[in-house]
Write a protein that holds these residues in place. Structure first.
Motif, mmCIF file in Angstrom:
data_model
loop_
_atom_site.group_PDB
_atom_site.id
_atom_site.type_symbol
_atom_site.label_atom_id
_atom_site.label_comp_id
_atom_site.label_asym_id
_atom_site.label_seq_id
_atom_site.Cartn_x
_atom_site.Cartn_y
_atom_site.Cartn_z
ATOM 1 N N UNK A 84 59.660 24.090 9.185
ATOM 2 C CA UNK A 84 58.241 24.451 9.312
ATOM 3 C C UNK A 84 58.078 25.638 10.249
ATOM 4 N N UNK A 85 58.754 25.613 11.371
ATOM 5 C CA UNK A 85 58.633 26.699 12.351
ATOM 6 C C UNK A 85 59.116 28.026 11.779
ATOM 7 N N UNK A 86 60.008 27.989 10.828
ATOM 8 C CA UNK A 86 60.544 29.225 10.249
ATOM 9 C C UNK A 86 59.644 29.813 9.158
ATOM 10 N N UNK A 87 58.591 29.081 8.780
ATOM 11 C CA UNK A 87 57.756 29.519 7.651
ATOM 12 C C UNK A 87 56.348 29.918 8.080
ATOM 13 N N UNK A 88 56.192 30.386 9.306
ATOM 14 C CA UNK A 88 54.861 30.684 9.828
ATOM 15 C C UNK A 88 54.139 31.737 8.991
ATOM 16 N N UNK A 89 54.849 32.780 8.557
ATOM 17 C CA UNK A 89 54.200 33.831 7.787
ATOM 18 C C UNK A 89 53.716 33.310 6.431
ATOM 19 N N UNK A 90 54.571 32.549 5.751
ATOM 20 C CA UNK A 90 54.194 32.002 4.449
ATOM 21 C C UNK A 90 53.030 31.025 4.582
ATOM 22 N N UNK A 91 53.114 30.155 5.584
ATOM 23 C CA UNK A 91 52.069 29.156 5.764
ATOM 24 C C UNK A 91 50.752 29.814 6.181
ATOM 25 N N UNK A 92 50.834 30.803 7.063
ATOM 26 C CA UNK A 92 49.627 31.495 7.472
ATOM 27 C C UNK A 92 48.947 32.190 6.304
ATOM 28 N N UNK A 93 49.718 32.863 5.473
ATOM 29 C CA UNK A 93 49.157 33.548 4.309
ATOM 30 C C UNK A 93 48.513 32.560 3.353
ATOM 31 N N UNK A 94 49.175 31.423 3.139
ATOM 32 C CA UNK A 94 48.634 30.422 2.219
ATOM 33 C C UNK A 94 47.289 29.902 2.707
ATOM 34 N N UNK A 95 47.197 29.565 4.001
ATOM 35 C CA UNK A 95 45.943 29.026 4.521
ATOM 36 C C UNK A 95 44.847 30.077 4.548
ATOM 37 N N UNK A 96 45.211 31.314 4.826
ATOM 38 C CA UNK A 96 44.221 32.385 4.820
ATOM 39 C C UNK A 96 43.646 32.590 3.427
ATOM 40 N N UNK A 97 44.499 32.520 2.415
ATOM 41 C CA UNK A 97 44.046 32.695 1.042
ATOM 42 C C UNK A 97 43.213 31.525 0.555
ATOM 43 N N UNK A 98 43.665 30.313 0.853
ATOM 44 C CA UNK A 98 43.051 29.149 0.239
ATOM 45 C C UNK A 98 41.735 28.736 0.892
ATOM 46 N N UNK A 99 41.613 28.920 2.222
ATOM 47 C CA UNK A 99 40.393 28.429 2.867
ATOM 48 C C UNK A 99 39.709 29.452 3.754
ATOM 49 N N UNK A 100 40.217 30.679 3.799
ATOM 50 C CA UNK A 100 39.492 31.749 4.452
ATOM 51 C C UNK A 100 39.664 31.865 5.946
#
Length: 475
Positions: free
Chosen positions: A76-92
């Motif tokens: 999880x700690x290694x995927x901050x960029x992917x997770x951040x992009x996903x949350x930004x796209x999905x819920x603003x």
């Protein structure tokens, strides 16, 4: 992005029937992904996989579960960029906010679950008896869109740590981060069937999960209306239901509060575009400083920047969806119609943002607590200011709500702060801008729900207690 498969029994599988749901980027109003809307048959397949895996997973030793959770934490700690992009796209969530506050909310809950699991006592003696804490069974976890990883990991991590198997249904309008988490759980090596994910809306997936006879606990975070429906759906099978629902938090500001109290309260209300159940959305201000507080709140709201979630910087983004935008607009208009004094914001989009579910940061002054704008959860950057004269009056106004999640107190009088905190009818109270620590329980009373999440309480939610008479002598 096309994410139409479900993660069931250790593999990505196509749904039984094809029914696509678009995932809309709230900053652009355009689809950014496609998921499937599951069916009762898909729910059966996921629950059956979880039930089949339960016997082995529930009897694993703590060390085995710890090792897998620690591996998941590293991934999880290694995927901050992917997770951040996903949350930004999905819920603003603005991208910088998504990579920090939103991402870290999930990380700290996973880390705390690991810490608690290392020291948790699953068996203890009471006199001659043995008390055993055992996993409750198959857990159906239904999560919201506003804090995706915070709420998903707050449920998934303790359920797995307890030895339960899981079927997760994330919000159908913000599912991308949960799909990423499923990839991470698969990479970490959790056994097949221990964690399952199925997408879909409430009627198609949420209701069948809630009433499924092979589900032993439903943990739901979302609206009070939906929580009541889930409770009714689960009643026939008498399963445990844990609910974290809405809020209408009061922020009581006394005349001796520190000089930043009003500004801090306004910004806290607007945080995450006001889409937090524990937001301090009712600011109760002692009358001697009320006029100055109104001026400060107005200035802070006017200065609050609103911009696309894809822009870097400190600002708030859009609301989650068109449906929710219309609801918030209706609530703002209701406040105007009720006679509250609009001092900032109002209906419509902010200037320069003709597209996207953006809303003007809004403040009402001279609000009567009986108004709907003070009683109903708006779930947007909308603040109401209410004057009070005495301590007893402030407590009465704060408690005069169907909700009871989080309340806030601002005063330099320590004795008064603690006295009021004990009188407030809520699951949580914050004093002078202090946030609850990760080791404290999260949850509310009244129509804000039941049960507690986080730390020790979060783990215990997924455990049954068995008393074995005379068992102490058998150890």
């Amino acid at each position: 992005m096309k994410n139409t498969d479900f993660y069931i029994d250790g593999a990505w599988v196509a749904p039984f029937t094809s029914s696509d749901l678009p995932v809309i980027d709230p900053s652009t109003e355009e689809p950014c992904a496609t998921i499937s809307n599951g069916s009762e048959a898909d729910v059966d397949r996921a629950v059956n996989a979880a039930r089949a895996a339960l016997a082995d997973w529930s009897t694993t030793d703590v060390e085995t579960r710890l090792a897998l959770l620690e591996k998941l934490y590293a991934i999880y700690q290694s995927r901050v960029d992917d997770m951040g992009k996903a949350m930004s796209q999905e819920m603003g969530a603005p991208i910088d906010y998504a990579k920090t506050a939103q991402f870290e909310a999930g990380a700290v809950h996973l880390e705390e679950t690991i810490r608690i699991l290392k020291g948790f006592t699953f068996e203890e003696t009471r006199g001659p008896d043995l008390i055993v804490h055992q996993p409750i069974g198959v857990a159906a976890l239904i999560t919201p869109w506003n804090w995706p990883m915070n709420q998903v990991i707050l449920k998934v991590a303790p359920a797995l740590a307890a030895g339960c198997t899981v079927v997760l249904k994330p919000s159908e309008i913000a599912p991308l981060s949960s799909l990423l988490l499923a990839e991470m759980i698969d990479e970490a090596g959790f056994p097949a069937g221990v964690f399952n994910l199925i997408n879909g809306d409430g009627p198609s997936v949420g209701a069948p999960l809630s009433m499924h006879p092979d589900v032993d606990i439903v943990s739901f975070t979302g609206s009070t209306r939906a929580g009541a429906l889930i409770s009714k759906a689960a009643a026939d099978t008498v399963k445990r239901v844990a609910l974290e629902l809405g809020g209408k938090g009061a922020n009581i500001i006394f005349e001796d509060a520190d000089q930043d109290a009003v500004e801090r309260g306004v910004l806290h209300c607007f945080d995450n575009t006001g889409q937090s159940c524990d937001a301090p959305t009712r600011m109760l201000v002692q009358r001697s400083i009320y006029a100055d507080a109104v001026k400060t709140a107005q200035a802070v709201a006017v200065d609050q920047k609103v911009a696309s979630a894809h822009e870097s910087g400190a600002h708030i983004g859009p609301l989650i969806s068109e449906v929710h935008w219309n609801k918030v607009q209706g609530m703002i208009q209701m406040g105007i119609d009720e006679g509250a004094r609009l001092i900032a914001g109002g209906t419509g989009r902010p200037e320069g943002l003709p597209k996207g579910y953006f809303v003007k940061p809004t403040v009402f002054a001279d609000v009567d607590n009986a108004m709907q704008i003070a009683q109903q959860e708006v779930f947007g950057p909308v603040l109401v200011l209410i004057p009070f004269d005495t301590e007893d009056e402030a407590v009465g106004i704060a408690n005069d709500t169907p909700y009871g999640l989080g309340n806030y107190i601002q005063t330099q009088d320590s004795a008064r702060a603690l006295r009021i905190a004990r009188q407030l009818n809520s699951g949580m109270v914050s004093i002078n801008g202090e946030y609850l620590g990760i080791e404290s329980p999260f949850g509310g009373v009244k129509q804000s729900g039941n049960g507690r999440e986080g730390s020790t309480w979060g783990l215990e939610e997924y455990l049954e207690v068995k008393a074995i008479a005379g068992g102490a002598a058998l150890l």
